[in-house]
Motif scaffolding. Structure first.
Motif, PDB file in Angstrom:
ATOM      1  N   TYR A   1       0.736  -1.247   0.087  1.00  0.00           N
ATOM      2  CA  TYR A   1      -0.069  -0.003  -0.009  1.00  0.00           C
ATOM      3  C   TYR A   1       0.750   1.151   0.194  1.00  0.00           C
ATOM      4  N   TYR A   2       0.359   2.332   0.092  1.00  0.00           N
ATOM      5  CA  TYR A   2       0.969   3.719  -0.275  1.00  0.00           C
ATOM      6  C   TYR A   2       1.901   4.027   0.911  1.00  0.00           C
ATOM      7  N   ARG A   3       2.026   3.442   1.921  1.00  0.00           N
ATOM      8  CA  ARG A   3       2.893   3.872   3.138  1.00  0.00           C
ATOM      9  C   ARG A   3       4.179   2.858   3.059  1.00  0.00           C
ATOM     10  N   ASP A   4       4.090   1.880   2.016  1.00  0.00           N
ATOM     11  CA  ASP A   4       5.028   0.807   2.126  1.00  0.00           C
ATOM     12  C   ASP A   4       6.100   0.675   1.048  1.00  0.00           C
ATOM     13  N   ARG A   5       6.623   2.044   1.039  1.00  0.00           N
ATOM     14  CA  ARG A   5       7.869   2.207   0.046  1.00  0.00           C
ATOM     15  C   ARG A   5       9.225   1.599   0.554  1.00  0.00           C
ATOM     16  N   PRO A   6       9.415   1.213   2.117  1.00  0.00           N
ATOM     17  CA  PRO A   6      10.183   0.159   2.467  1.00  0.00           C
ATOM     18  C   PRO A   6      10.401  -1.187   1.747  1.00  0.00           C
ATOM     19  N   PHE A   7       8.971  -1.560   1.531  1.00  0.00           N
ATOM     20  CA  PHE A   7       8.756  -2.829   0.571  1.00  0.00           C
ATOM     21  C   PHE A   7       9.208  -2.862  -0.550  1.00  0.00           C
ATOM     22  N   ALA A   8       9.004  -1.755  -1.242  1.00  0.00           N
ATOM     23  CA  ALA A   8       9.366  -1.572  -2.480  1.00  0.00           C
ATOM     24  C   ALA A   8      10.973  -1.226  -2.813  1.00  0.00           C
ATOM     25  N   ILE A   9      11.630  -0.602  -1.852  1.00  0.00           N
ATOM     26  CA  ILE A   9      12.996  -0.502  -1.560  1.00  0.00           C
ATOM     27  C   ILE A   9      13.713  -1.805  -1.514  1.00  0.00           C
ATOM     28  N   GLY A  10      13.083  -2.704  -0.204  1.00  0.00           N
ATOM     29  CA  GLY A  10      13.689  -4.022  -0.172  1.00  0.00           C
ATOM     30  C   GLY A  10      13.585  -5.017  -1.125  1.00  0.00           C
ATOM     31  N   LEU A  11      12.383  -4.949  -1.937  1.00  0.00           N
ATOM     32  CA  LEU A  11      12.150  -5.911  -3.130  1.00  0.00           C
ATOM     33  C   LEU A  11      13.094  -5.479  -4.462  1.00  0.00           C
ATOM     34  N   GLY A  12      13.781  -4.172  -4.496  1.00  0.00           N
ATOM     35  CA  GLY A  12      14.775  -3.888  -5.684  1.00  0.00           C
ATOM     36  C   GLY A  12      14.353  -2.757  -6.470  1.00  0.00           C
ATOM     37  N   CYS A  13      13.198  -2.035  -6.174  1.00  0.00           N
ATOM     38  CA  CYS A  13      12.845  -0.957  -6.937  1.00  0.00           C
ATOM     39  C   CYS A  13      13.792   0.025  -6.890  1.00  0.00           C
ATOM     40  N   LYS A  14      14.213   0.523  -8.142  1.00  0.00           N
ATOM     41  CA  LYS A  14      15.428   1.649  -8.530  1.00  0.00           C
ATOM     42  C   LYS A  14      15.271   2.680  -7.795  1.00  0.00           C
ATOM     43  N   LEU A  15      16.005   3.347  -6.843  1.00  0.00           N
ATOM     44  CA  LEU A  15      16.041   4.573  -5.891  1.00  0.00           C
ATOM     45  C   LEU A  15      15.435   5.729  -6.642  1.00  0.00           C
ATOM     46  N   SER A  16      16.241   5.949  -7.548  1.00  0.00           N
ATOM     47  CA  SER A  16      16.136   6.994  -8.642  1.00  0.00           C
ATOM     48  C   SER A  16      14.695   7.114  -9.086  1.00  0.00           C
ATOM     49  N   GLU A  17      14.353   5.726  -9.502  1.00  0.00           N
ATOM     50  CA  GLU A  17      12.664   5.724 -10.233  1.00  0.00           C
ATOM     51  C   GLU A  17      11.747   6.232  -9.079  1.00  0.00           C
ATOM     52  N   LEU A  18      11.986   5.598  -7.829  1.00  0.00           N
ATOM     53  CA  LEU A  18      11.027   5.920  -6.926  1.00  0.00           C
ATOM     54  C   LEU A  18      11.017   7.388  -6.568  1.00  0.00           C
ATOM     55  N   LEU A  19      12.023   8.140  -6.552  1.00  0.00           N
ATOM     56  CA  LEU A  19      12.179   9.450  -6.496  1.00  0.00           C
ATOM     57  C   LEU A  19      11.710  10.121  -7.463  1.00  0.00           C
ATOM     58  N   GLY A  20      11.810   9.731  -8.971  1.00  0.00           N
ATOM     59  CA  GLY A  20      11.564  10.217 -10.135  1.00  0.00           C
ATOM     60  C   GLY A  20      10.088  10.202 -10.273  1.00  0.00           C
ATOM     61  N   ALA A  21       9.319   9.267  -9.731  1.00  0.00           N
ATOM     62  CA  ALA A  21       7.844   8.908  -9.864  1.00  0.00           C
ATOM     63  C   ALA A  21       7.137  10.015  -8.705  1.00  0.00           C
ATOM     64  N   PHE A  22       7.962  10.253  -7.732  1.00  0.00           N
ATOM     65  CA  PHE A  22       7.478  11.197  -6.750  1.00  0.00           C
ATOM     66  C   PHE A  22       7.413  12.653  -7.094  1.00  0.00           C
ATOM     67  N   LEU A  23       8.482  12.695  -8.162  1.00  0.00           N
ATOM     68  CA  LEU A  23       8.751  14.047  -8.627  1.00  0.00           C
ATOM     69  C   LEU A  23       7.938  14.229 -10.132  1.00  0.00           C
ATOM     70  N   SER A  24       6.901  13.217 -10.593  1.00  0.00           N
ATOM     71  CA  SER A  24       6.331  13.106 -11.686  1.00  0.00           C
ATOM     72  C   SER A  24       7.185  13.088 -12.951  1.00  0.00           C
ATOM     73  N   ARG A  25       8.160  12.363 -12.918  1.00  0.00           N
ATOM     74  CA  ARG A  25       9.006  12.244 -13.925  1.00  0.00           C
ATOM     75  C   ARG A  25       8.750  11.037 -14.894  1.00  0.00           C
ATOM     76  N   ALA A  26       9.027  11.063 -15.892  1.00  0.00           N
ATOM     77  CA  ALA A  26       8.941  10.043 -17.275  1.00  0.00           C
ATOM     78  C   ALA A  26       9.869   8.742 -16.640  1.00  0.00           C
ATOM     79  N   VAL A  27       9.432   8.196 -15.557  1.00  0.00           N
ATOM     80  CA  VAL A  27      10.197   6.803 -15.101  1.00  0.00           C
ATOM     81  C   VAL A  27       9.512   5.646 -15.863  1.00  0.00           C
ATOM     82  N   PRO A  28      10.393   4.722 -16.053  1.00  0.00           N
ATOM     83  CA  PRO A  28       9.956   3.415 -16.838  1.00  0.00           C
ATOM     84  C   PRO A  28       8.795   2.858 -16.105  1.00  0.00           C
ATOM     85  N   HIS A  29       8.647   2.692 -14.684  1.00  0.00           N
ATOM     86  CA  HIS A  29       7.740   1.925 -13.939  1.00  0.00           C
ATOM     87  C   HIS A  29       7.058   3.086 -13.187  1.00  0.00           C
ATOM     88  N   HIS A  30       6.221   2.257 -12.067  1.00  0.00           N
ATOM     89  CA  HIS A  30       5.346   3.092 -11.346  1.00  0.00           C
ATOM     90  C   HIS A  30       4.398   4.240 -11.979  1.00  0.00           C
TER      91      HIS A  30
END
Length: 351
Positions: free
Chosen positions: A77-106
């Motif tokens: 769920y939305y407060r489970d960013r630690p799960f996404a990090i722990g599973l291997g989501c790229k850090l720059s993409e998580l931050l990029g999605a937060f900044l509404s950038r054109a990331v390949p995932h999320h």
């Protein structure tokens, strides 16, 4: 932290120093990313709505580490960013999605923040409706069972989401069909500004869930490595063996506000805030690692510095990712598909 082991020899792999330190690293990355996102909001660099995961780091990271990457499924769920990090989501993409950038995932930054999705990691796209992920997870688990695969499905939610009908439908269906689902409720005591005792009868969802036959329930201190890891170990093993669903209620602190739009001082007392800080999972995990001599003070300082720099570097990379083109506004919203053509002779006769 307790060091009483109930999981037997196979659980001792969870106590390997490399595994523990990897978990601590992801916990630190989660906290530092949380802090960085708060700064980005204030700097008006793209993200304007931040959902804090401070206090939720340990349960999220350990849940991810307990799964088989690219085999098992995750519905965080939305407060489970630690799960996404722990599973291997790229850090720059998580931050990029937060900044509404054109990331390949999320969803390419088109969803609200922290709506995680990455096909290769088996994190399906999610909805903003609170609790909708529970039934999606159950459907995925039913699919795995029908396909004869030993896949485990993880789904998380906050304590407030347990008041949704979807949650109880999901528990009932998964118990009825003996599905390999691990329900993890990250109970920080609040549903935005509503305290748990006003939200849930009996003051703990485990009491209500006890009525579901064939559901194995664990109530754990989500700031305790051993207690949390053991509950996840048993739940994953149970799911892998097709023995049925499990519910883990992790009692954790909510160190940050509900969101950047929230002011917890309006409803939390100073005592509430102090208790949350006292139960900070990073403080307890760090103390345990030092006591177990898995790390020393110098190594700890170096690790913290390294994780901080990783997040700073990822944030710079995220800011360099361009915004989506105007022409792409209608993409990554609905999956393109073609309706199959059914020949008249193939159709079933009307009775």
């Amino acid at each position: 932290m307790t060091t009483t082991l109930k999981g037997g020899k196979s659980f001792k792999t969870y106590l390997a120093p490399t595994r523990c330190l990897e978990a601590f690293k992801d916990v630190l990355l989660s906290r530092y990313m949380d802090d960085k996102m708060k700064k980005l909001v204030r700097q008006n660099k793209g993200g304007s709505f931040q959902l804090s995961s401070a206090g939720h780091e340990l349960i999220g990271v350990l849940s991810a580490h307990a799964l088989k990457k690219k085999t098992d499924w995750g519905f965080p769920y939305y407060r489970d960013r630690p799960f996404a990090i722990g599973l291997g989501c790229k850090l720059s993409e998580l931050l990029g999605a937060f900044l509404s950038r054109a990331v390949p995932h999320h969803s390419g930054g088109r969803m609200m923040p922290d709506h995680f999705s990455e096909k290769g990691l088996h994190i399906p796209v999610q909805s903003s409706c609170v609790g909708s992920q529970f039934l999606q997870a159950v459907g995925t688990a039913l699919s795995a069972k029908m396909r004869g695969e030993s896949e485990v499905v993880y789904v998380s939610g906050g304590e407030g989401s347990t008041s949704q009908g979807d949650f109880h439908e999901a528990l009932n269906f998964s118990c009825l069909h003996n599905l390999p689902v691990i329900f993890v409720i990250q109970d920080n005591g609040w549903a935005i500004s509503t305290p748990r005792f006003e939200q849930t009868t009996g003051n703990c969802i485990s009491k209500i869930a006890s009525g579901y036959e064939n559901l194995k329930t664990h109530v754990v201190n989500g700031s305790d490595y051993i207690e949390t890891a053991e509950a996840l170990y048993f739940s994953v093993e149970r799911g892998r063996k097709q023995e049925g669903p499990s519910l883990i209620v992790a009692k954790i602190p909510r160190i940050g506000p509900h969101s950047s739009s929230d002011d917890p001082k309006k409803y939390k007392t100073d005592n509430d805030t102090q208790e949350d800080l006292k139960n900070d999972p990073i403080y307890h995990f760090e103390k345990w690692l030092l006591n177990m001599k898995m790390i020393n003070e110098r190594e700890l300082a170096d690790l913290k510095k390294s994780c901080f720099e990783l997040i700073e570097s990822a944030a710079k990379d995220a800011e360099m990712i361009p915004f989506p083109d105007n022409e792409s506004a209608s993409t990554k919203v609905y999956k393109e598909f073609t309706l199959p053509t059914i020949k008249k002779e193939d159709s079933a006769p009307v009775v």
